[in-house]
Design a protein around this motif. Structure first.
Motif, mmCIF file in Angstrom:
data_model
loop_
_atom_site.group_PDB
_atom_site.id
_atom_site.type_symbol
_atom_site.label_atom_id
_atom_site.label_comp_id
_atom_site.label_asym_id
_atom_site.label_seq_id
_atom_site.Cartn_x
_atom_site.Cartn_y
_atom_site.Cartn_z
ATOM 1 N N PHE A 1 29.928 7.425 -13.175
ATOM 2 C CA PHE A 1 29.009 7.913 -14.201
ATOM 3 C C PHE A 1 27.685 7.171 -14.147
ATOM 4 O O PHE A 1 27.641 5.961 -13.912
ATOM 5 N N ASP A 2 26.626 7.904 -14.352
ATOM 6 C CA ASP A 2 25.291 7.332 -14.485
ATOM 7 C C ASP A 2 25.136 6.846 -15.931
ATOM 8 O O ASP A 2 25.371 7.620 -16.862
ATOM 9 N N PRO A 3 24.774 5.565 -16.133
ATOM 10 C CA PRO A 3 24.591 5.075 -17.511
ATOM 11 C C PRO A 3 23.622 5.920 -18.328
ATOM 12 O O PRO A 3 23.706 5.958 -19.562
ATOM 13 N N GLN A 4 22.695 6.620 -17.648
ATOM 14 C CA GLN A 4 21.737 7.464 -18.365
ATOM 15 C C GLN A 4 22.362 8.780 -18.821
ATOM 16 O O GLN A 4 21.805 9.465 -19.681
ATOM 17 N N ALA A 5 23.502 9.130 -18.225
ATOM 18 C CA ALA A 5 24.221 10.354 -18.622
ATOM 19 C C ALA A 5 25.719 10.058 -18.588
ATOM 20 O O ALA A 5 26.453 10.548 -17.719
#
Length: 364
Positions: free
Chosen positions: A64-68
């Motif tokens: 997972f991307d911390p921004q999403a």
């Protein structure tokens, strides 16, 4: 770009930028030219973990991307992981897809591999594991030739053993380590070997002196450094790591190490005579001739009392996973010591992280 995607051609430039950034951070300390230890450009990480994402009958590894944080990114290849992990990933996934008992409410998979060829896989679930799961997992472990652990809330099922065995070759001698599931281990085995060898070169032979090691973990540095000294006094707060360290000292026929399960702050109090600890009963601290200290603290660095303690010891090897707190601590240590050697170890390529090593001797 996939979370595991890398452009190996960019590695020299990325490393150079990190070296420059770290040197600039410590520019006011007047450190010597750094010894830089580059990492292999791929297959350097000995452990990895992934979420398991379910879409109908399909399963896949996800990150997972911390921004999403709610949007899964499919991971079909992860070239920063060891070759053993990369080779096992698709085979394991196919086996999980084919077994209802193994795939039902599975949400995470963790891999722990070694240079010695050992592999442990932990499967994490949102359900209680039963005998049906155990039978399927035992068959999976046998077919894949790996160790399997199942975890669920308040439940841990170990089918055979909950550790892997690593072997590191250090200056012509093999050192054997048990690495327990859930315990801390250095993730980049090649760089870890380089750090140990660097520390050995720094301390040289001190057979009439004793070593104080704080944050010794599973004996990663302790075992290869022990023959450089008369005795070693080591501390570690983690029960799992202390257990592993004692087993590792036995496995490597090392008999001159005393290890205490306590925080560095507590040992500092004991050495200063400020407090007595039952955990030190039978151990006469006054018998130690502590002429060298090795510290490998967490990202927060050293507390003020420990800094004051090691500033009284003639030689210090400081291994740091955080250049910022290292720089802060060196502001104090360089009042009593001189930095003789400075090393940068690229433990985590393709990230901003840089591992540092500093060797200090008393006097200006």
């Amino acid at each position: 770009m996939s979370p595991g995607a890398i452009d190996t051609s960019q590695y020299p430039n990325l490393l150079s930028a990190k070296v420059t950034k770290t040197r600039e951070l410590m520019a006011d300390l007047g450190l010597p030219e750094p010894e830089v230890e580059p990492s292999p450009v791929s297959h350097f990480r000995m452990r990895a973990e992934f979420r398991i994402w379910h879409e109908g009958d399909d399963l896949y590894y996800a990150m997972f991307d911390p921004q999403a944080p709610k949007v899964p990114i499919r991971v079909d290849d992860f070239p920063i992981a060891s070759k053993a992990i990369c080779e096992l990933m698709p085979t394991l996934l196919d086996a999980l897809k084919a077994s209802t008992a193994l795939r039902q409410r599975l949400f995470q998979v963790e891999f722990l591999s070694t240079l010695a060829g050992d592999m442990l896989v932990t499967l994490l679930y949102h359900r209680k594991l039963d005998d049906t799961w155990r039978v399927a997992a035992e068959s999976l472990a046998e077919n894949l030739g790996v160790q399997i652990i199942g975890r669920a809330r308040k439940q841990k099922i170990v089918l055979d053993r909950d550790f892997v065995t690593e072997t590191l070759s250090i200056e012509g001698r093999d050192y054997h380590y048990r690495q327990y599931e859930g315990g801390f281990t250095q993730p980049n085995a090649v760089i870890n070997t380089a750090m140990i060898q660097w520390a050995r070169r720094c301390v040289g032979e001190q057979k009439d002196a004793d070593l104080l090691e704080l944050y010794c973990g599973n004996g990663n540095f302790t075992a290869p450094l022990a023959d450089r000294f008369r005795r070693v006094l080591a501390t570690e707060i983690s029960k799992t790591s202390v257990k592993a360290a004692r087993e590792n000292f036995t496995a490597n026929n090392i008999g001159n190490v005393d290890i205490a399960r306590m925080a560095s702050e507590e040992l500092t109090q004991a050495l200063n005579g400020e407090r007595a600890f039952r955990r030190l009963e039978g151990l006469d601290l006054q018998q130690f001739k502590l002429q060298c200290a090795l510290v490998d603290p967490p990202r927060a660095g050293l507390d003020s009392a420990t800094l004051e303690l090691i500033s009284r010891i003639p030689r210090i090897v400081y291994i740091s996973c955080n250049p910022k707190t290292l720089s802060r601590d060196l502001q104090l240590l360089t009042k009593s010591h001189r930095v003789e050697r400075f090393a940068l170890f690229d433990q985590f390529p393709y990230t901003d992280h840089m591992e540092c090593g500093v060797y200090l001797t008393q006097g200006q």
